[in-house]
Design an enzyme around this catalytic site. Structure first.
Site, mmCIF file in Angstrom:
data_model
loop_
_atom_site.group_PDB
_atom_site.id
_atom_site.type_symbol
_atom_site.label_atom_id
_atom_site.label_comp_id
_atom_site.label_asym_id
_atom_site.label_seq_id
_atom_site.Cartn_x
_atom_site.Cartn_y
_atom_site.Cartn_z
ATOM 1 C CG ASP A 41 -0.200 0.051 2.527
ATOM 2 O OD1 ASP A 41 0.932 -0.474 2.596
ATOM 3 O OD2 ASP A 41 -0.726 0.625 3.495
ATOM 4 C CG ASP A 61 3.634 -15.490 -8.154
ATOM 5 O OD1 ASP A 61 3.475 -14.334 -7.699
ATOM 6 O OD2 ASP A 61 4.277 -15.748 -9.192
ATOM 7 C CD GLU A 63 0.812 -6.198 1.697
ATOM 8 O OE1 GLU A 63 -0.066 -6.873 2.251
ATOM 9 O OE2 GLU A 63 0.885 -4.958 1.793
ATOM 10 C CG HIS A 99 -1.263 -7.577 -2.157
ATOM 11 N ND1 HIS A 99 -2.526 -7.700 -2.686
ATOM 12 C CD2 HIS A 99 -1.355 -6.583 -1.237
ATOM 13 C CE1 HIS A 99 -3.339 -6.826 -2.108
ATOM 14 N NE2 HIS A 99 -2.651 -6.141 -1.229
#
Ligand code: CA
Length: 557
Positions: free
Chosen positions: A140, A525, A534, A480
């Protein structure tokens, strides 16, 4: 090497690449059975092949290649540290460093709002502050004090050991320092100047979509000050002081009389005092959302105990902040010292304090008493150092017992609880513990087991993945990560450690189906898999610390 599955080979052959003449014929040293899948795994040892070069392993109809080189880990160490450069927010990334992943900067963070939970008389709700730079935390785009201070602390500790041993070049030292400094400049803006407390995080109310950083439009806030963020901040200011002394002093030992060391440590002293005055100021996101708007639903980094943070902060402030409140710091160290060693994580940072004391022990063993003048606290210090050394050694010796009978010849990864969210970093963290043990004892078994844990994450494991992007013959292609997902480049940003197998499968709704539920194979994956695929700065900090250390020792042997 471990061979598993339907391959019936009982003998493997090691040949030089482009030659069919075996240099070694190898039989399994033992056979292990997975406690979870029942799969049989044959373990081979070809460590007697030591001549540098490229080799082929022939196992029945299958082949694989490997390299023996003094510099085998160097490229990985460099890429892992560069992973932090790729995570930088608020600046354009230069193609000379970032290669084809160069990009325009996003999130300048010069317009950041004080959230209702963080409001004070001096900074009422809605006040605008500037809080630029720093690393994006993970997949993020938010910036969390607890996790980034932990990541810095872990790398800074190892950086200083390598400097002390004169293993690190001036150029490497500069790269390390500049990367840490980029995040530290952001961290300093997270302190409320009116009272010294530190905001828990800088965040959007909810996660951004998988878009490029320059396309993000959500408002960014700093939220409630927390005891854990304040203590981690206090610790990292002291860590940066000591690291500054090591880097710019050019000495083996940071010079306790250097004003710059204290000044950097002193940046954190106010946060320390605030934390002592607000011991119950834990970050409770749900409680906060019940009281203030907008609701914040990004990573919470909540914690139930700040004793470990206090131990680390007290330790590092005691070491660096001369002549700060040393009696207060030493009392807090003694009162918050852990009973036994536990592997580090962002929520349990006691190990970083233990590493600090072991660093002191290394200095003492090499140079005798630390202070040139009489030190009234010398006896107490000695007792703390002795206890820290003892608890680390006990942890390492116990951990190593698991190697015997393990499927992949590693100390970590033999219990179901070893596989959790971000477990790949734990393989590295345990390797770092072994490396401290190796420094203290010079016993080769600790070094060997550090390498073995790293072998695991680099491919000798149940899925055959090298869990670092851009490395190995089979590695994650779809982490991710919003940066990787939005750059239009097929290959992921290299040098990033993914979380790894996690039977918790907290993302099962998004992933839909895992191909295995076994603890060591529960990895997918695919981009939606935030629970197994992630990337995160704390995990990369573990990778940087372990690989950089090993790459230098490898060169030293
Ligand atoms: Ca804690």
């Amino acid at each position: 090497m471990t061979l598993e599955g339907i391959n019936p080979a009982e003998t493997i052959y090691i040949c030089r690449k482009d030659s069919e003449e075996p240099v070694l014929e190898c039989h399994p040293v033992r056979i292990a059975t997975s406690p979870w899948s029942g799969k049989e795994r044959k373990i081979f040892d070809f460590s007697q092949v030591t001549e540098p070069g490229r080799y082929t392993i022939i196992a029945g109809d299958e082949t694989a290649e490997f390299i023996i080189s003094e510099t085998a880990l160097d490229a990985l160490a460099e890429a892992a540290l560069k992973g932090f450069y790729h995570q930088r927010s608020g600046m354009d990334l230069d193609s000379a460093i970032a290669g084809k992943w160069a990009r325009k900067g996003g999130h300048p963070d010069t317009l950041v709002y004080i959230h209702g939970s963080a409001a004070t008389q001096e900074r009422p709700e809605g006040t605008v502050i500037s809080s630029p730079k720093g690393w994006y935390d993970a997949g993020d785009y938010n910036k969390y004090v607890v996790n980034s201070a932990y990541s810095m602390g872990l790398m800074a500790n190892v950086f200083r050991v390598l400097s002390m041993k004169r293993l690190i070049t001036r150029e490497e030292s500069t790269r390390f320092w500049e990367e840490l400094e980029y995040n530290h400049q952001w961290l300093l803006t997270m302190k409320d100047p009116s009272d010294g407390g530190v905001y828990h995080k800088l965040t959007t109310p909810s996660f951004e979509a998988f878009i490029h950083p320059t396309e993000c439009r959500q408002k960014r806030y700093v939220v409630q000050k927390s005891v854990t963020a304040s203590l981690d901040f206090a610790a990292v200011c002291a860590e940066m002081g000591m690291t500054w002394g090591t880097h710019f002093g050019g000495n083996l030992l940071w010079d306790i009389n250097t004003r710059g060391v204290w000044e950097k440590a002193e940046d954190g002293a106010g946060a320390y005092r605030w934390a002592k005055e607000n011991p119950d100021a834990f970050y409770h996101q749900d409680k906060m959302n019940g009281m203030y708007d907008p609701d914040v639903v990004t990573g919470a980094y909540g914690d139930g105990s700040a004793s470990d943070e206090l131990f680390w902060a007290a330790t590092s402030q005691y070491m660096a902040n001369y002549p700060g409140d040393s009696d207060v710091y030493l009392t807090d160290v003694i009162e918050n010292m852990p009973e036994e060693f536990t592997l580090m994580s962002w929520g349990n940072v006691a190990a970083l304090g233990v590493f600090n004391w072991i660093e002191m022990e290394m200095h003492h063993r090499k140079w005798g008493e630390f202070y040139p003048i009489h030190n009234p606290e010398a006896e107490q210090e000695k007792e703390i150092r002795t206890r820290c050394v003892k608890m680390l050694m006990e942890y390492c010796d116990k951990a190593i017992e698991a190697v015997e009978g393990s499927c992949y010849n590693s100390a970590y990864g033999n219990r179901p609880e070893d596989f959790h969210w971000g477990c790949c970093s734990s393989f590295c963290d345990q390797a770092i513990c072994f490396l401290y043990a190796y420094e203290l004892t010079n016993d080769r078994k600790y070094l060997d087991n550090a390498f073995r844990n790293i072998n695991y994450i680099l491919g000798q494991n149940a899925t055959g993945y090298c869990y670092v992007t851009g490395f190995g013959t089979k590695s994650p292609m779809h982490p991710h990560s919003r940066l990787c997902a939005s750059d239009g480049i097929e290959e992921p940003i290299p040098g990033l450690l993914v979380g790894g197998p996690n039977p918790g499968q907290q993302d099962i709704v998004e992933v839909k189906r895992y191909s295995s539920d076994f603890p060591d194979e529960s990895y997918e994956d695919v981009e939606p898999s935030y629970a197994s695929n992630e990337i995160a700065i704390n995990w990369n900090a573990s990778l940087v610390a372990a690989i950089t250390w090993l790459s230098h020792i490898g060169n030293e042997l």
